[in-house]
Design a protein around this motif. Sequence first.
Motif, PDB file in Angstrom:
ATOM      1  N   GLU A   1      -2.557   0.308  -2.478  1.00 49.91           N
ATOM      2  CA  GLU A   1      -2.853  -0.319  -1.192  1.00 49.91           C
ATOM      3  C   GLU A   1      -2.837   0.719  -0.076  1.00 49.91           C
ATOM      4  O   GLU A   1      -3.677   0.670   0.825  1.00 49.91           O
ATOM      5  CB  GLU A   1      -1.864  -1.447  -0.915  1.00 49.91           C
ATOM      6  CG  GLU A   1      -2.080  -2.650  -1.803  1.00 49.91           C
ATOM      7  CD  GLU A   1      -1.173  -3.817  -1.459  1.00 49.91           C
ATOM      8  OE1 GLU A   1      -1.540  -4.952  -1.802  1.00 49.91           O
ATOM      9  OE2 GLU A   1      -0.093  -3.588  -0.871  1.00 49.91           O
ATOM     10  N   TYR A   2      -1.894   1.653  -0.122  1.00 54.72           N
ATOM     11  CA  TYR A   2      -1.911   2.747   0.853  1.00 54.72           C
ATOM     12  C   TYR A   2      -3.234   3.509   0.756  1.00 54.72           C
ATOM     13  O   TYR A   2      -3.876   3.811   1.771  1.00 54.72           O
ATOM     14  CB  TYR A   2      -0.756   3.725   0.587  1.00 54.72           C
ATOM     15  CG  TYR A   2       0.640   3.182   0.775  1.00 54.72           C
ATOM     16  CD1 TYR A   2       0.911   2.113   1.626  1.00 54.72           C
ATOM     17  CD2 TYR A   2       1.716   3.752   0.094  1.00 54.72           C
ATOM     18  CE1 TYR A   2       2.206   1.637   1.791  1.00 54.72           C
ATOM     19  CE2 TYR A   2       3.012   3.286   0.257  1.00 54.72           C
ATOM     20  CZ  TYR A   2       3.251   2.219   1.099  1.00 54.72           C
ATOM     21  OH  TYR A   2       4.530   1.754   1.255  1.00 54.72           O
TER      22      TYR A   2
ATOM     23  N   GLY B   1       7.155  -3.489   1.165  1.00 54.02           N
ATOM     24  CA  GLY B   1       7.469  -4.060  -0.150  1.00 54.02           C
ATOM     25  C   GLY B   1       8.917  -4.480  -0.227  1.00 54.02           C
ATOM     26  O   GLY B   1       9.657  -4.458   0.764  1.00 54.02           O
TER      27      GLY B   1
ATOM     28  N   LYS C   1       1.654  -1.007  -4.230  1.00 55.34           N
ATOM     29  CA  LYS C   1       1.703  -0.457  -2.875  1.00 55.34           C
ATOM     30  C   LYS C   1       1.061   0.922  -2.794  1.00 55.34           C
ATOM     31  O   LYS C   1       0.446   1.271  -1.787  1.00 55.34           O
ATOM     32  CB  LYS C   1       3.125  -0.440  -2.334  1.00 55.34           C
ATOM     33  CG  LYS C   1       4.097   0.466  -3.044  1.00 55.34           C
ATOM     34  CD  LYS C   1       5.428   0.553  -2.292  1.00 55.34           C
ATOM     35  CE  LYS C   1       6.108  -0.759  -2.130  1.00 55.34           C
ATOM     36  NZ  LYS C   1       6.502  -1.390  -3.402  1.00 55.34           N
TER      37      LYS C   1
ATOM     38  N   VAL D   1       6.249   5.635  -1.270  1.00 52.51           N
ATOM     39  CA  VAL D   1       6.541   4.895  -2.502  1.00 52.51           C
ATOM     40  C   VAL D   1       7.377   5.811  -3.392  1.00 52.51           C
ATOM     41  O   VAL D   1       6.908   6.326  -4.405  1.00 52.51           O
ATOM     42  CB  VAL D   1       5.246   4.384  -3.186  1.00 52.51           C
ATOM     43  CG1 VAL D   1       4.276   5.529  -3.450  1.00 52.51           C
ATOM     44  CG2 VAL D   1       5.576   3.624  -4.465  1.00 52.51           C
TER      45      VAL D   1
END
Length: 304
Positions: A222-223, A133, A219, A204
């Motif tokens: 998404e992980y 990111g 994110k 994150v």
Amino acid sequence: MVQQAWRCFSIGRRLDADIYHFHDPELIPYGILLALLGKKVVYDVHEDVPQDILTKEWIAPWIRKAVSAATGMLEHVGARYFFSVSAATPFIAQRFKKITSHTVNINNFPLLGELSAGAVDWTSKQNQVCYVGGISQIRGILEVIQAMELTDHGTRLQLGGKFLEPNIAALVHNQTGWQQVDELGWLDRLGVKSVLDRSVAGLVTLHPIINYIDALPVKMFEYMAAGVPVIASNFPLWRKIIEANDCGLCVDPLAPAEIAKAIDYLVTHPLEAERMGRNGQQAVNEKYNWNIEEAKLLQFYANL
């Protein structure tokens, strides 16, 4: 913000559309004009803009509070004219519901199958964690690099994305922990998938500023979608999601030692990390995915 906003409005008006759906807050005055012209206007809000302004380095500190207050007033007035407000998080939606009942919450969750096609092959995992990111100080990059120095098992950080602040790039490049970083630069979606496929955890660890505390960072989901356990900031909302789904670990984002401890735990407990990854993937498949949000968006437009 002045010339391009006017250009957008001029082109948009010539198009003579029935519905105008916009995001950039500098377009709010033109959205009001379009509403006065009888158009259905949707304001798409991705962040708490007045609070976000308070963190903008390019706005002089002495004027940030005034700009923030003026923007909040502009949003308040605009929301009364717009046909509807589309909010990207429940927190933002709640703020606008106090102004207009025509508010819908449509979360920016991941596409199913984009980052993982099924069960994750943990035999292909390497001794690495990742961050993908935009890279900046308030997104925790300095603490993450300092944490890498404190890890005990030679774990490497796969760093995908671009630095948003040149001075921060120079600062972290001089950290001892940088020796354990593979700087990958900007990645396309296949590149992101490849990194996640090989990583034991995704980081994150954003700083506790007001615009992040109640956010739903893409994110993180998404992980989870990729079957990767999450190491996340211990904000109440994030902790609730991660602990309820048992899909990662929460840490103080300002404490490199805590971040390092979480990395070491997942690296040395692969079965536990795999279990957490599966839990996160299941949660995305059931709740946190774009298929569900897409249906809400389509119904929203059907209502227009």
